[in-house]
Write an enzyme that holds these catalytic residues in place. Structure first.
Site, short mmCIF file in Angstrom:
data_model
loop_
_atom_site.label_atom_id
_atom_site.label_comp_id
_atom_site.label_asym_id
_atom_site.label_seq_id
_atom_site.Cartn_x
_atom_site.Cartn_y
_atom_site.Cartn_z
N ASP A 105 -41.68 -92.37 -29.23
CA ASP A 105 -41.10 -92.37 -27.89
C ASP A 105 -40.99 -93.73 -27.19
O ASP A 105 -39.94 -94.08 -26.68
CB ASP A 105 -41.91 -91.45 -26.97
CG ASP A 105 -41.87 -90.01 -27.41
OD1 ASP A 105 -41.77 -89.78 -28.62
OD2 ASP A 105 -41.96 -89.12 -26.57
N SER A 151 -42.24 -83.91 -21.78
CA SER A 151 -41.93 -84.23 -23.17
C SER A 151 -40.51 -83.80 -23.46
O SER A 151 -40.00 -82.83 -22.87
CB SER A 151 -42.89 -83.49 -24.09
OG SER A 151 -42.44 -83.51 -25.42
#
Length: 558
Positions: free
Chosen positions: A120, A468
């Site tokens: 990420d 998320s």
């Protein structure tokens, strides 16, 4: 060569002695010095294969006439960090990665670099560094994980988080949950849906910094190794042609990336990372501009968690280039932008073909005529909040319900798993923003618990934290201004009615301006929960989520 500063001349005799100590030959010292910036470690599944990628890149660089040197970048596994204090250290690593890469590249005067991220924060962190350093650069990621298989269905990490909620609700047995644990994440690679890691890796192609397939070729495919060798070759071509990141990362290419983001249905976290990358080139990207792009960009893909297709299927369908080719039918892309291939976007995608219209819908038959993300505004979020509208159940696109207010993710989780949240509620989690967290934790645990307990189509969640990419449902994050700086989300009380209207892009608490003003007068700032170390320093410098949570020197400090 820039690296001559550490290799050539009388004053560089001590430097050359240290190159000798590294085993570097005189012949190698005459070559361009290429940094191979690898995020390899043995704690992140998406990074455990990056040693193989780095080896392949080094072969490609050497073959094309450069001298490759491996240097490290850190990485946090968001899945392992999820749901505890460790998640406070996730987003903050983006800036650590950018800063440390800047330090290593500048200190040693590299001529070019190949960046090898996967998860990420590594992708945007290294893109930020590339924009700052502005030396010829190519990105090659580690690639996505293959989907798991449980009960005859494909699965991913979000499936396992949701299984925990189902087990808590009593709708799944312990044996079934163990099966999800065993088979849900079967290979190395970034988690197999269109989560943040894969979103950002796909956007390296859209923005022009990655070669074709960088976002979609699975980690375990040998094609990924071949791609890495080509990346090593290509960085030397960029070096010879003096094509640099700021020739590629421009306002125009960032707008291309935002358009592709909408078509793919990427993670809400892209609305933190694209503004941060834009900030590095002096372009301030207001996240509310997302609605302009969403209104004219059809959503063509429903990858997990929005749907039941996965990254390997997107790859087989033609990948990011096939999506971009579909968008050209509506003239939605700037085809003249330069890329790391040395060619323009238009030249790159000319031969792209959509091989599976069930995975990449044609623009004539989209999932929706608007894009995957929406930014909502109103008296709760004057600067906006982000939702992945392509992953919201139709019945939750418009919703009103009583606020259930929590001042931390932990308290909210206990209430959800304790059966204290009811159909129709709007869970409010605050003091989890960039400053208030500090660190703006991801909220996959509460969103997955809500879904797993069968409340995904009746309960909404809003937060000044973030979600998320694996989250789905009416999950609205990045509420700005955040509670820690006195944003209106700090004024909401238990039972207040929250009105969400995603089609109209509004988010409001049904209170008068006078009532909000009265509550503001009584509001007392919350004491920081972390006062020392890197997080305290980060909290003192970080800006609003609406600006990408970029770091700035506080006023009064020079």
């Amino acid at each position: 060569m820039r690296s001559d500063a550490v290799k050539e001349g009388l004053q560089q005799a001590p430097h050359r002695s240290l190159w000798n100590a590294l085993g570097v030959t005189k012949e190698e010292m005459k070559k361009p010095l290429v940094a191979v910036v690898s995020s390899f470690n043995e704690i992140v599944p998406g990074h455990m294969n990056l040693d193989k990628i780095a080896d392949a890149v080094k072969l490609g660089v050497a073959e094309a006439g450069g001298y490759p040197v491996l240097i490290p970048a850190i990485a946090v596994c968001d899945g392992i960090a999820m749901g505890h204090v460790g998640m406070k250290y996730s987003l903050v690593t983006r800036d650590l990665i950018a800063d440390s890469t800047e330090a290593m590249i500048t200190a040693h005067q590299f001529d070019a670099m190949v960046c090898i991220p996967n998860c990420d924060k590594n992708v945007p962190g290294l893109l930020m560094a590339a924009a700052r350093l502005n030396i010829p650069t190519v990105f090659v990621s580690g690639g996505p994980m293959l989907p798991g298989h449980v009960g005859g269905r494909n699965t991913s990490l979000s499936s396992i988080f949701e299984a925990v909620g189902a087990r808590t609700a009593g709708t799944m047995s312990e044996e079934e949950l163990e099966e999800y644990e065993e088979f849900g994440c079967p290979t190395c690679g970034s988690c197999s849906g269109m989560y943040t890691a894969n979103s950002m890796n796909c956007l390296t192609e859209a923005i022009g910094m990655g070669l074709r397939g960088n976002g979609t070729i699975p980690a375990v495919y040998s094609a990924r190794i071949r791609l890495a060798k080509h990346a090593g070759n290509q960085v030397m071509e960029l070096y010879r042609k003096n094509i640099r990141p700021r020739d590629i990362i421009t306002e125009r290419s960032i707008r291309n990336a935002l358009t592709v983001d909408m078509a793919l249905g990427c993670s809400t976290n892209t609305m933190l990372h694209l503004p941060a990358i834009a900030h590095e080139i002096g372009f301030e990207l207001d996240m509310r501009i997302a609605n302009e792009y969403s209104s004219k960009t059809p959503n063509l893909c429903h990858l997990a968690p929005a749907g039941h297709t996965y990254m390997d299927e997107l790859n087989e369908a033609g990948g990011v280039y096939a999506v971009m080719k579909e968008l050209t039918k509506l003239n939605l892309l700037d085809l003249d932008c330069m890329t790391v291939t040395g060619k323009t976007v238009g030249e790159n995608i000319k031969g792209a073909v959509n091989r599976n219209e069930a995975v990449i819908r044609p623009v004539e038959n989209p999932y929706s005529t608007s894009g995957g993300l929406a930014v909502l505004s109103g008296n709760i979020a004057p600067e906006g909040g982000v939702v992945k509208q392509s992953a919201v159940a139709e019945e939750m696109l418009v919703h009103e319900g009583p606020a259930r207010v929590f001042d931390s993710e932990d308290d909210a989780i206990n209430a959800i798993l304790g059966g204290k949240i009811n159909a129709g509620d709007v869970v409010v989690i605050r003091y989890e923003g960039p400053k208030g967290g500090p660190g703006m934790r991801e909220m996959l645990n509460p969103t997955s618990a809500i879904a797993g307990m069968g409340l995904g189509s009746t309960v909404a969640l809003i937060t000044d934290g973030r979600f998320s990419g694996a989250s789905r449902g009416a999950s609205i994050g990045h509420i700005s201004p955040e509670a820690a700086v006195g944003g209106p989300i700090a004024l909401i009380e238990e039972g207040d009615i929250i009105a969400i209207n995603i089609p109209e892009k509004t988010l409001n608490v049904k209170l008068s301006d006078e009532e909000l003003a009265s509550r503001r007068e009584k509001w007392v700032p919350k004491e920081p929960n972390i006062k020392t170390g890197y997080l305290a320093r980060y909290a003192s410098m970080v800006t609003s989520g609406s600006r990408g949570a970029v770091l700035e020197i506080p006023r009064g400090i020079s």
